[in-house]
Design a protein around this motif. Structure first.
Motif, PDB file in Angstrom:
ATOM      1  N   ILE A   5      13.103   6.684  -5.360  1.00  0.00           N
ATOM      2  CA  ILE A   5      12.921   5.291  -4.771  1.00  0.00           C
ATOM      3  C   ILE A   5      11.668   4.982  -4.024  1.00  0.00           C
ATOM      4  CG2 ILE A   5      14.073   3.318  -3.574  1.00  0.00           C
ATOM      5  CD1 ILE A   5      16.763   5.057  -4.052  1.00  0.00           C
ATOM      6  N   VAL A   6      10.879   4.071  -4.250  1.00  0.00           N
ATOM      7  CA  VAL A   6       9.723   3.514  -3.450  1.00  0.00           C
ATOM      8  C   VAL A   6       9.867   1.975  -2.849  1.00  0.00           C
ATOM      9  CG1 VAL A   6       7.278   3.496  -3.234  1.00  0.00           C
ATOM     10  CG2 VAL A   6       8.418   5.430  -4.398  1.00  0.00           C
ATOM     11  N   ASP A   7      10.009   1.909  -1.743  1.00  0.00           N
ATOM     12  CA  ASP A   7       9.904   0.610  -1.239  1.00  0.00           C
ATOM     13  C   ASP A   7       9.408   0.489   0.066  1.00  0.00           C
ATOM     14  OD1 ASP A   7      10.870  -2.224  -0.111  1.00  0.00           O
ATOM     15  OD2 ASP A   7      11.830  -2.236  -2.068  1.00  0.00           O
ATOM     16  N   ASP A   8       8.772  -0.374   0.566  1.00  0.00           N
ATOM     17  CA  ASP A   8       7.965  -0.335   2.028  1.00  0.00           C
ATOM     18  C   ASP A   8       9.252  -0.986   3.052  1.00  0.00           C
ATOM     19  OD1 ASP A   8       7.986  -3.027   1.181  1.00  0.00           O
ATOM     20  OD2 ASP A   8       5.679  -3.290   1.722  1.00  0.00           O
ATOM     21  N   ASP A   9      10.214  -1.242   2.748  1.00  0.00           N
ATOM     22  CA  ASP A   9      11.464  -1.828   3.497  1.00  0.00           C
ATOM     23  C   ASP A   9      12.470  -0.652   3.435  1.00  0.00           C
ATOM     24  OD1 ASP A   9      13.633  -2.958   4.614  1.00  0.00           O
ATOM     25  OD2 ASP A   9      13.093  -5.101   3.730  1.00  0.00           O
ATOM     26  N   VAL A  10      12.534  -0.036   4.729  1.00  0.00           N
ATOM     27  CA  VAL A  10      13.545   1.248   4.877  1.00  0.00           C
ATOM     28  C   VAL A  10      14.889   0.354   4.750  1.00  0.00           C
ATOM     29  CG1 VAL A  10      14.629   2.461   6.614  1.00  0.00           C
ATOM     30  CG2 VAL A  10      11.846   1.923   6.643  1.00  0.00           C
ATOM     31  N   ILE A  54       7.177  -3.647  -6.161  1.00  0.00           N
ATOM     32  CA  ILE A  54       5.733  -4.361  -6.570  1.00  0.00           C
ATOM     33  C   ILE A  54       5.070  -4.622  -5.229  1.00  0.00           C
ATOM     34  CG2 ILE A  54       4.504  -6.326  -7.631  1.00  0.00           C
ATOM     35  CD1 ILE A  54       6.663  -6.220  -9.791  1.00  0.00           C
ATOM     36  N   ARG A  55       5.541  -5.490  -4.354  1.00  0.00           N
ATOM     37  CA  ARG A  55       4.516  -5.899  -3.210  1.00  0.00           C
ATOM     38  C   ARG A  55       4.939  -4.861  -2.125  1.00  0.00           C
ATOM     39  NH1 ARG A  55       4.083 -12.449  -2.419  1.00  0.00           N
ATOM     40  NH2 ARG A  55       3.371 -12.931  -4.586  1.00  0.00           N
ATOM     41  N   GLY A  61       3.008  -1.953  -6.673  1.00  0.00           N
ATOM     42  CA  GLY A  61       3.676  -1.100  -7.408  1.00  0.00           C
ATOM     43  C   GLY A  61       3.047  -0.970  -8.971  1.00  0.00           C
ATOM     44  N   ILE A  62       2.242  -2.166  -9.164  1.00  0.00           N
ATOM     45  CA  ILE A  62       1.993  -2.409 -10.438  1.00  0.00           C
ATOM     46  C   ILE A  62       0.813  -1.246 -10.667  1.00  0.00           C
ATOM     47  CG2 ILE A  62       0.370  -3.742 -11.945  1.00  0.00           C
ATOM     48  CD1 ILE A  62       3.144  -4.468 -12.344  1.00  0.00           C
ATOM     49  N   GLU A  63      -0.170  -1.417  -9.734  1.00  0.00           N
ATOM     50  CA  GLU A  63      -1.187  -0.437  -9.654  1.00  0.00           C
ATOM     51  C   GLU A  63      -0.577   1.119  -9.388  1.00  0.00           C
ATOM     52  OE1 GLU A  63      -4.612  -2.679  -7.048  1.00  0.00           O
ATOM     53  OE2 GLU A  63      -2.689  -2.389  -6.012  1.00  0.00           O
ATOM     54  N   ALA A  64       0.310   1.383  -8.933  1.00  0.00           N
ATOM     55  CA  ALA A  64       0.972   2.631  -8.759  1.00  0.00           C
ATOM     56  C   ALA A  64       1.430   3.142 -10.212  1.00  0.00           C
ATOM     57  CB  ALA A  64       1.983   2.868  -7.907  1.00  0.00           C
ATOM     58  N   ALA A  65       2.057   2.247 -10.696  1.00  0.00           N
ATOM     59  CA  ALA A  65       2.705   2.430 -12.210  1.00  0.00           C
ATOM     60  C   ALA A  65       1.484   2.691 -13.122  1.00  0.00           C
ATOM     61  CB  ALA A  65       3.464   1.137 -12.502  1.00  0.00           C
ATOM     62  N   THR A  66       0.372   1.989 -12.975  1.00  0.00           N
ATOM     63  CA  THR A  66      -0.441   2.162 -13.919  1.00  0.00           C
ATOM     64  C   THR A  66      -1.037   3.576 -13.563  1.00  0.00           C
ATOM     65  OG1 THR A  66      -1.133  -0.208 -13.861  1.00  0.00           O
ATOM     66  CG2 THR A  66      -2.918   1.436 -14.544  1.00  0.00           C
ATOM     67  N   LEU A  80      11.659  -3.030  -9.191  1.00  0.00           N
ATOM     68  CA  LEU A  80      12.538  -4.011  -8.688  1.00  0.00           C
ATOM     69  C   LEU A  80      11.951  -4.855  -7.535  1.00  0.00           C
ATOM     70  CD1 LEU A  80      15.672  -4.074  -8.497  1.00  0.00           C
ATOM     71  CD2 LEU A  80      15.462  -2.598  -6.732  1.00  0.00           C
ATOM     72  N   THR A  81      11.983  -6.128  -7.653  1.00  0.00           N
ATOM     73  CA  THR A  81      11.109  -6.963  -6.693  1.00  0.00           C
ATOM     74  C   THR A  81      12.017  -8.322  -6.387  1.00  0.00           C
ATOM     75  OG1 THR A  81       9.077  -8.104  -6.622  1.00  0.00           O
ATOM     76  CG2 THR A  81      10.258  -8.110  -8.875  1.00  0.00           C
ATOM     77  N   THR A  82      11.600  -8.853  -5.409  1.00  0.00           N
ATOM     78  CA  THR A  82      12.194 -10.273  -4.932  1.00  0.00           C
ATOM     79  C   THR A  82      11.459 -11.496  -5.693  1.00  0.00           C
ATOM     80  OG1 THR A  82      10.863 -10.198  -3.005  1.00  0.00           O
ATOM     81  CG2 THR A  82      13.097  -9.405  -2.906  1.00  0.00           C
ATOM     82  N   PHE A  83      10.338 -10.951  -6.335  1.00  0.00           N
ATOM     83  CA  PHE A  83       9.402 -11.847  -6.938  1.00  0.00           C
ATOM     84  C   PHE A  83       9.481 -12.180  -8.469  1.00  0.00           C
ATOM     85  CE2 PHE A  83       7.497 -10.366  -3.159  1.00  0.00           C
ATOM     86  CZ  PHE A  83       7.536 -11.322  -2.161  1.00  0.00           C
TER      87      PHE A  83
END
Length: 209
Positions: A5-10, A54-55, A61-66, A80-83
């Motif tokens: 899991i990767v997300d900047d919100d703990v 993503i943000r 996350g798009i750049e990381a996925a690429t 997984l995103t809110t946008f």
């Protein structure tokens, strides 16, 4: 099944870990908080699924996925995103991620992880409904150009609707094995990677607005 899991919100990563591991079938093998960590942790842990926002800070996350997909073509990435952002959706489709879900669809997270692990692509009803709008083109009568026959077109249209192999088989009165063969042949014929790209191909080249 092993998930990173990767997300900047703990709070989000903690909640996701709890939700995912509550299923008893999935283990969270690592947690990151940036796109840079996503790339590093993926290489280190080689998870079955990468579930990523993503943000994020510094990079998306798009750049990381690429970057990950450039080195690991078989990487299974679920964004997984809110946008529900059109540009993000199109970029996700272009680079070949296996799923794009909105964070508010909490109940869909675990089923989606299981689905992408089984080779399906998951973009949720909201996003699939928007594909025709995002890929606005007139119908191209290109069956001969793309070597697509009537049966292929039937299967492509059902894939674009989000049906799985069993549902397609039921609709067309064929076996699941036959459907799998048709889809494998379509991927090879059209030089595409997965069923999401087949759906995109359908909407860009065949769908009638």
């Amino acid at each position: 099944m092993r998930v990173l899991i990767v997300d900047d919100d703990v709070l989000v990563t903690t909640s996701l870990k709890t939700i995912i591991e509550a299923s008893g079938e999935i283990s969270v093998v690592g947690i990151g908080d940036s796109a840079i960590q996503a790339v590093e942790l993926y290489e280190e842990l080689q998870p079955d699924i990468l579930l990523m926002d993503i943000r994020m800070k510094e990079s998306t996350g798009i750049e990381a996925a690429t970057n990950i997909l450039a080195k690991n073509e078989q990487a299974v990435i679920l964004l997984l995103t809110t946008f529900s952002d059109d540009d993000y959706i199109m970029e996700a489709l272009r680079i070949g991620v296996k799923g794009y879900l909105l964070k508010q669809d909490i109940e869909a997270i675990v089923p989606s992880i299981k689905a992408v692990k089984n080779g399906q692509s998951v973009f949720g009803h909201t996003i699939m409904e928007r594909l025709p709008h995002l890929l606005q083109t007139e119908k191209i009568t290109c069956s001969e150009e793309h070597k697509v026959n009537e049966k292929d077109l039937s299967i492509l249209s059902l894939i674009a609707e989000g049906l799985n192999n069993k549902e397609i088989a039921d609709q067309l009165y064929l076996s699941e094995g036959t459907i799998r063969n048709y889809i494998s042949n379509l991927l090879e014929k059209l030089e595409l990677r997965d069923r999401t790209q087949l759906a995109v191909f359908y909407y860009k080249n065949i769908y009638v607005k």
